[in-house]
Scaffold this motif. Structure first.
Motif, mmCIF file in Angstrom:
data_model
loop_
_atom_site.group_PDB
_atom_site.id
_atom_site.type_symbol
_atom_site.label_atom_id
_atom_site.label_comp_id
_atom_site.label_asym_id
_atom_site.label_seq_id
_atom_site.Cartn_x
_atom_site.Cartn_y
_atom_site.Cartn_z
ATOM 1 N N VAL A 23 0.857 -1.178 0.000
ATOM 2 C CA VAL A 23 0.000 0.000 0.000
ATOM 3 C C VAL A 23 0.901 1.238 0.000
ATOM 4 N N VAL A 24 0.837 1.997 -1.082
ATOM 5 C CA VAL A 24 1.730 3.155 -1.235
ATOM 6 C C VAL A 24 1.090 4.369 -0.562
ATOM 7 N N THR A 25 1.691 4.766 0.557
ATOM 8 C CA THR A 25 1.091 5.750 1.460
ATOM 9 C C THR A 25 1.729 7.132 1.352
ATOM 10 N N LYS A 26 2.651 7.311 0.434
ATOM 11 C CA LYS A 26 3.353 8.592 0.308
ATOM 12 C C LYS A 26 2.362 9.748 0.201
ATOM 13 N N THR A 27 2.683 10.816 0.818
ATOM 14 C CA THR A 27 1.912 12.080 0.888
ATOM 15 C C THR A 27 0.673 11.990 1.782
ATOM 16 N N LEU A 67 10.815 1.046 1.249
ATOM 17 C CA LEU A 67 11.152 2.290 0.564
ATOM 18 C C LEU A 67 11.103 2.018 -0.938
ATOM 19 N N ILE A 68 10.339 2.852 -1.669
ATOM 20 C CA ILE A 68 10.175 2.610 -3.107
ATOM 21 C C ILE A 68 10.757 3.733 -3.950
ATOM 22 N N GLY A 69 11.312 4.781 -3.298
ATOM 23 C CA GLY A 69 11.912 5.878 -4.047
ATOM 24 C C GLY A 69 13.422 5.885 -3.877
ATOM 25 N N VAL A 151 13.783 -8.230 -7.472
ATOM 26 C CA VAL A 151 13.955 -7.100 -8.386
ATOM 27 C C VAL A 151 12.717 -6.210 -8.355
ATOM 28 N N MET A 152 12.902 -4.968 -8.799
ATOM 29 C CA MET A 152 11.795 -4.010 -8.859
ATOM 30 C C MET A 152 11.943 -3.169 -10.117
ATOM 31 N N GLY A 153 10.807 -2.723 -10.648
ATOM 32 C CA GLY A 153 10.857 -1.838 -11.807
ATOM 33 C C GLY A 153 9.604 -0.992 -11.917
ATOM 34 N N VAL A 154 9.766 0.150 -12.567
ATOM 35 C CA VAL A 154 8.644 1.044 -12.845
ATOM 36 C C VAL A 154 8.505 1.127 -14.359
ATOM 37 N N ALA A 155 7.328 0.763 -14.856
ATOM 38 C CA ALA A 155 7.117 0.762 -16.303
ATOM 39 C C ALA A 155 6.851 2.172 -16.811
ATOM 40 N N GLY A 195 4.051 -3.211 -11.112
ATOM 41 C CA GLY A 195 2.633 -2.943 -11.216
ATOM 42 C C GLY A 195 2.187 -1.888 -10.218
ATOM 43 N N MET A 196 1.446 -0.885 -10.712
ATOM 44 C CA MET A 196 0.932 0.195 -9.888
ATOM 45 C C MET A 196 -0.568 0.308 -10.178
ATOM 46 N N SER A 197 -1.207 1.382 -9.701
ATOM 47 C CA SER A 197 -2.670 1.490 -9.844
ATOM 48 C C SER A 197 -3.139 1.273 -11.281
ATOM 49 N N GLY A 198 -2.424 1.852 -12.225
ATOM 50 C CA GLY A 198 -2.897 1.824 -13.606
ATOM 51 C C GLY A 198 -2.544 0.580 -14.392
ATOM 52 N N ILE A 211 2.639 -5.901 -5.857
ATOM 53 C CA ILE A 211 2.135 -4.737 -6.591
ATOM 54 C C ILE A 211 2.144 -3.544 -5.638
ATOM 55 N N ARG A 212 2.467 -2.382 -6.183
ATOM 56 C CA ARG A 212 2.603 -1.161 -5.362
ATOM 57 C C ARG A 212 1.469 -0.210 -5.732
ATOM 58 N N VAL A 213 0.484 -0.092 -4.854
ATOM 59 C CA VAL A 213 -0.737 0.619 -5.227
ATOM 60 C C VAL A 213 -1.020 1.780 -4.283
ATOM 61 N N GLY A 214 -1.130 2.961 -4.840
ATOM 62 C CA GLY A 214 -1.449 4.153 -4.056
ATOM 63 C C GLY A 214 -2.801 4.723 -4.428
ATOM 64 N N SER A 215 -2.871 5.379 -5.575
ATOM 65 C CA SER A 215 -4.078 6.150 -5.913
ATOM 66 C C SER A 215 -5.333 5.292 -6.049
ATOM 67 N N ALA A 216 -5.221 4.045 -6.447
ATOM 68 C CA ALA A 216 -6.422 3.198 -6.554
ATOM 69 C C ALA A 216 -6.988 2.856 -5.174
ATOM 70 N N SER A 220 -6.512 10.146 -5.836
ATOM 71 C CA SER A 220 -5.303 10.765 -6.376
ATOM 72 C C SER A 220 -4.630 11.653 -5.333
ATOM 73 N N ARG A 221 -3.303 11.752 -5.455
ATOM 74 C CA ARG A 221 -2.522 12.590 -4.528
ATOM 75 C C ARG A 221 -2.601 14.035 -5.012
ATOM 76 N N GLY A 222 -3.165 14.920 -4.163
ATOM 77 C CA GLY A 222 -3.422 16.298 -4.598
ATOM 78 C C GLY A 222 -2.255 17.019 -5.175
HETATM 79 C C1 PLP Z 1 3.903 6.425 -6.244
HETATM 80 C C2 PLP Z 1 4.469 5.118 -6.647
HETATM 81 C C3 PLP Z 1 3.642 3.984 -6.813
HETATM 82 C C4 PLP Z 1 2.134 4.022 -6.674
HETATM 83 O O1 PLP Z 1 1.570 4.724 -7.742
HETATM 84 P P1 PLP Z 1 -0.021 4.759 -7.952
HETATM 85 O O2 PLP Z 1 -0.166 5.060 -9.398
HETATM 86 O O3 PLP Z 1 -0.537 5.850 -7.080
HETATM 87 O O4 PLP Z 1 -0.578 3.438 -7.580
HETATM 88 C C5 PLP Z 1 4.261 2.781 -7.128
HETATM 89 N N1 PLP Z 1 5.595 2.679 -7.285
HETATM 90 C C6 PLP Z 1 6.409 3.740 -7.134
HETATM 91 C C7 PLP Z 1 7.870 3.555 -7.335
HETATM 92 C C8 PLP Z 1 5.881 4.985 -6.816
HETATM 93 O O5 PLP Z 1 6.704 6.041 -6.699
#
Ligand code: PLP
Length: 222
Positions: A23-27, A67-69, A151-155, A195-198, A211-216, A220-222
């Motif tokens: 659960v991506v809780t940033k912000t 930590l994902i950043g 491993v981890m990746g952002v598409a 994998g993220m929300s979209g 899977i790393r899910v925040g906005s779903a 959305s993060r303001g």
């Molecule tokens: C913010 C973030 C997510 C979550 O993104 P959403 O589209 O809000 O689900 C997942 N992975 C990384 C690395 C992020 O920075």
């Protein structure tokens, strides 16, 4: 209520896949993290070390903090007492710093090698060659208090499903290749964080385990 329902919906969707929800809780403020915790969430992802270090004491101790950043080496000490997994390992130097601080706290910190899979300049991560160089080094072999678990990746941010599938497939391929070349005897090397929300459904179809899910979940993060 909405957060709770969303988390339950994700847990139901993941049941039987073997994948878990980060659960991506940033912000988001601590109250929302508590709501997610009450709904059963136990793995929280933050992208800023200071923010994570500020929130951690406010939540129960059984939360797994990921930590994902990007992590600068001078911020490692903020996280070393508690962080479960640093998903954004992008250098040997970062692993060495994590190892040093984890040893001071008598613990082992997990790490995921972050790979650059997107067709976008802005995204970060290792290339295949860089990962091999890191894993083949003597300095890496000496680390005792960090443990690579996958491993981890952002598409790429795109709606092109073929491209997303290709990028997720590439990361899954990297995982399998590393597993057989470097981690064959290490069952804990088992995570493919993608994998993220979209795009999480495509990521799951390509073998995601986290899977790393925040906005779903939170909107959305303001
Ligand atoms: C913010 C973030 C997510 C979550 O993104 P959403 O589209 O809000 O689900 C997942 N992975 C990384 C690395 C992020 O920075």
């Amino acid at each position: 209520m909405i957060i709770e329902n969303n988390i339950r919906r994700f847990e139901a969707e993941l049941a039987g896949t073997g994948a878990r929800l980060v659960v991506v809780t940033k912000t988001h403020p601590v109250e929302k993290l508590r709501e997610a915790y009450e709904a059963g969430a136990r793995i929280f992802g933050e992208n800023r070390p200071q923010e994570m270090a500020a929130k951690q004491p406010e939540l129960p101790a059984d939360v797994e903090w990921h930590l994902i950043g990007h992590l600068q080496t001078n911020k490692v000490k903020l996280l070393a007492p508690f962080v479960h997994t640093v998903q954004s390992i992008d250098s040997l130097r970062l692993l060495q710093e994590l190892d040093k601080h984890a040893a001071r706290h008598n613990r082992v910190i997990n790490g995921l090698l972050q790979f650059y899979i997107a067709r976008e300049e802005a995204k970060s991560g290792l290339s295949w060659e860089e990962a091999e160089e890191l894993l083949s080094s003597e300095a890496y072999r000496q680390l005792k208090n960090v443990r690579l678990t996958g491993v981890m990746g952002v598409a790429t941010f795109t709606e092109d499903e073929n491209q997303l599938r290709a990028e997720f497939g590439q990361l899954r391929g990297y995982f399998q290749e590393l597993k057989s070349r470097y981690f064959a005897q290490e069952p804990h090397f088992s995570e493919v964080s993608m994998g993220m929300s979209g795009d999480y459904r495509l990521a799951l179809a390509e073998g995601s385990t986290l899977i790393r899910v925040g906005s779903a979940i939170f909107g959305s993060r303001g």
